[in-house]
Design an enzyme around this catalytic site. Structure first.
Site, PDB file in Angstrom:
ATOM      1  N   GLU A   1      -9.106   9.391   4.806  1.00  0.00           N
ATOM      2  CA  GLU A   1      -9.343   7.953   4.679  1.00  0.00           C
ATOM      3  C   GLU A   1     -10.330   7.625   3.566  1.00  0.00           C
ATOM      4  O   GLU A   1     -10.296   6.540   2.993  1.00  0.00           O
ATOM      5  CB  GLU A   1      -9.849   7.377   6.007  1.00  0.00           C
ATOM      6  CG  GLU A   1      -8.782   7.228   7.069  1.00  0.00           C
ATOM      7  CD  GLU A   1      -7.728   6.198   6.679  1.00  0.00           C
ATOM      8  OE1 GLU A   1      -8.101   5.092   6.266  1.00  0.00           O
ATOM      9  OE2 GLU A   1      -6.527   6.527   6.782  1.00  0.00           O
TER      10      GLU A   1
ATOM     11  N   GLU B   1     -13.601   5.470  -0.925  1.00  0.00           N
ATOM     12  CA  GLU B   1     -14.511   4.561  -0.220  1.00  0.00           C
ATOM     13  C   GLU B   1     -15.265   5.331   0.866  1.00  0.00           C
ATOM     14  O   GLU B   1     -14.691   5.714   1.882  1.00  0.00           O
ATOM     15  CB  GLU B   1     -13.721   3.398   0.378  1.00  0.00           C
ATOM     16  CG  GLU B   1     -13.023   2.542  -0.678  1.00  0.00           C
ATOM     17  CD  GLU B   1     -12.073   1.523  -0.078  1.00  0.00           C
ATOM     18  OE1 GLU B   1     -12.553   0.579   0.580  1.00  0.00           O
ATOM     19  OE2 GLU B   1     -10.856   1.690  -0.254  1.00  0.00           O
TER      20      GLU B   1
ATOM     21  N   GLU C   1       0.857  -1.194   0.000  1.00  0.00           N
ATOM     22  CA  GLU C   1       0.000   0.000   0.000  1.00  0.00           C
ATOM     23  C   GLU C   1       0.884   1.231   0.000  1.00  0.00           C
ATOM     24  O   GLU C   1       1.823   1.323   0.790  1.00  0.00           O
ATOM     25  CB  GLU C   1      -0.895   0.077   1.251  1.00  0.00           C
ATOM     26  CG  GLU C   1      -2.070  -0.841   1.305  1.00  0.00           C
ATOM     27  CD  GLU C   1      -2.928  -0.580   2.549  1.00  0.00           C
ATOM     28  OE1 GLU C   1      -2.852   0.532   3.124  1.00  0.00           O
ATOM     29  OE2 GLU C   1      -3.671  -1.494   2.949  1.00  0.00           O
TER      30      GLU C   1
ATOM     31  N   LYS D   1     -15.498   4.325   4.926  1.00  0.00           N
ATOM     32  CA  LYS D   1     -14.337   4.184   5.793  1.00  0.00           C
ATOM     33  C   LYS D   1     -14.444   5.207   6.921  1.00  0.00           C
ATOM     34  O   LYS D   1     -14.891   6.330   6.728  1.00  0.00           O
ATOM     35  CB  LYS D   1     -13.039   4.397   5.008  1.00  0.00           C
ATOM     36  CG  LYS D   1     -12.787   3.337   3.949  1.00  0.00           C
ATOM     37  CD  LYS D   1     -11.350   3.324   3.469  1.00  0.00           C
ATOM     38  CE  LYS D   1     -10.457   2.653   4.483  1.00  0.00           C
ATOM     39  NZ  LYS D   1      -9.093   2.432   3.954  1.00  0.00           N
TER      40      LYS D   1
END
Length: 460
Positions: free
Chosen positions: A325, A316, A262, A319
């Site tokens: 985030e 997303e 990541e 999250k």
């Protein structure tokens, strides 16, 4: 800023996939309630030239959609399964049968991430990690899958007690004997890579007064010399990776290879999240891919190409945590780009517009998949002129149409003329990596440029 090119390699096994040059993959997270069906996502991946993807589970609909796609897949056994996997070999036998064996060979699963950042898991699952990895490996052996499917477990940089300077890299003492050494020993025996999640953004946001933004974003900078070994670093990510290599070496595992599972930069963040924003995200990911595709290693391991999975494919919305985030995606859930990122043909990354979903323009079918190079109107006139002079001179761009009286002389502006010259150079060089940069004075667009009545060519 640099080209974001995902021309990825298809190689035979996880232990050998990084043999010759750098590799880029992408994380496909699904903590959202507004994502497209997996079948559509697979089409998006293929349309962007992405042929490696990492998942956070083994969701049946996703693995089925990836079948016969040509995309290599890393799947995950979630942290909540670690206790069961550690306690019972039959559990991992069943898990491998139902979540791996069931889908291969149609779905090309090349590795299993056992847990994710386990050392910071609030459920205190660290003690289960190595037994779980061992049982999963034994199950792979049982089903004769251990040669084609490797195991590992992504660690966060917080597993390090020291990371600066990189040569002083060391693991937290309380982790070394119980988990680090036995895990690295298993990785060595199975020819697997240590998976590492590395985010220069976090380091920069916490130390913006000490760390140069250009150093974090792969831009030109003075660099930092490691006082321990004299090696010079021009990017924060390289320094973070070498800190992990140094930590492994310190515990006797200098030969275990590493993959960054990541890394990314958020396109939006809270007020206190210094550095978050689409321009910096575009610069980071663009610079990262250009850096990876050079095939060069880090200063400590110069012959080992850098291999990374970008985080993440989508923003997303479910999250938790700070705004950042929910804003690491290359794409919005509607599959429009968060910032202009060319994933298949070379070019530069540049913001589209902060935090707004953009409608997809209707483009004639003859222009689908085409890209153009244009001038960055926000750069200095000196940089534009320097780039224009180079393109029309040594670069041998076709600058006839921007001469007085010619078809593209109007509008008579430096930005318009530079755009035409930059695009001519870019197209003549087959839209290759780094051919639409001009020291930050240019970037790639996927829609036909509009400067008066001038038509920009798409090839030579």
């Amino acid at each position: 800023m640099a080209a974001l090119v995902l021309s990825l390699l298809i190689l035979s096994s996880f232990s050998a996939i990084y043999a010759d040059s750098g590799m880029i993959g992408v994380n496909y997270g699904r903590i959202a309630d507004n994502l497209s069906a997996p079948e559509k996502v697979v089409q998006l991946l293929k349309s962007q030239g992405i042929n490696r993807v990492k998942l956070y589970d083994t969701e049946a609909t996703v693995l089925t959609a990836l079948a016969n796609s040509g995309i290599k897949v890393v799947v995950s056994l979630p942290n909540e399964n670690l206790a069961s996997a550690a306690a019972d070999q039959k559990y991992t036998d069943d898990w491998v049968q139902q979540n791996i064996k069931k889908y291969i060979p149609a779905t090309d699963i090349e590795a299993i991430a056992v847990g994710n950042e386990v050392f910071v898991d609030p459920r205190n699952t660290t003690k289960y990690l190595v037994p779980a990895m061992t049982n999963v490996q034994s199950s792979l052996v049982k089903f004769n899958l251990d040669k084609s499917i490797k195991i590992s477990s992504p660690i966060a940089l917080s597993a390090l007690a020291s990371s600066y300077p990189p040569s002083s890299g060391s693991f937290k003492p309380e982790l070394i004997e119980p988990v680090i050494k036995p895990m690295l020993d298993l990785l060595r025996k199975t020819s697997s890579h240590l998976m590492v999640n590395a985010y220069p953004f976090f380091a920069y946001a916490a130390n913006a007064d000490k760390i140069s933004l250009d150093y974090a974003l792969f831009k030109e900078n003075a660099g930092n010399v490691d006082s321990g070994n004299g090696l010079k670093y021009n990017s924060l990510l390289d320094a973070q990776i070498d800190a992990v290599f140094a930590a492994m070496s310190a515990v006797g595992f200098n030969d275990v290879k590493l993959v960054v599972t990541e890394t990314g930069w958020p396109s939006a963040g809270d007020e206190n999240e210094i550095g978050a924003g689409s321009a910096n995200a575009a610069a980071y990911n663009g610079g990262l891919v250009k850096r990876v595709l050079t095939g060069n290693g880090t200063p400590l391991k110069p012959k080992e190409p850098l291999n990374v999975y970008l985080f993440a494919l989508f923003n997303e919305n479910q999250k938790t945590g700070p705004t950042s985030e929910r804003n690491y995606g290359l794409f919005y859930p509607n599959e429009n780009k968060v910032y202009d990122v060319s994933l298949s043909s070379g070019g530069k990354s540049t913001p589209v517009e902060d935090n707004k979903e953009k409608a997809t323009p209707v483009v004639p079918s003859s222009q689908v998949g085409q890209t153009w190079c244009v001038a960055n109107g926000k750069t200095t006139k000196e940089k534009l002129q320097e780039g224009l002079d180079y393109a029309c001179g040594e670069g041998r761009a076709d600058c006839g149409p921007i001469q007085p009286g010619a078809t593209c002389y109007d509008p008579e502006s430096l930005e318009a003329h530079a755009s035409y010259a930059f695009n001519s150079y870019y197209q003549k060089n087959a839209r290759g990596v780094g051919t639409c940069d001009f020291k930050g004075a240019a970037y790639v667009v996927s829609q036909p440029p509009k400067y008066g009545k001038c038509e920009f060519p798409t090839g030579h």
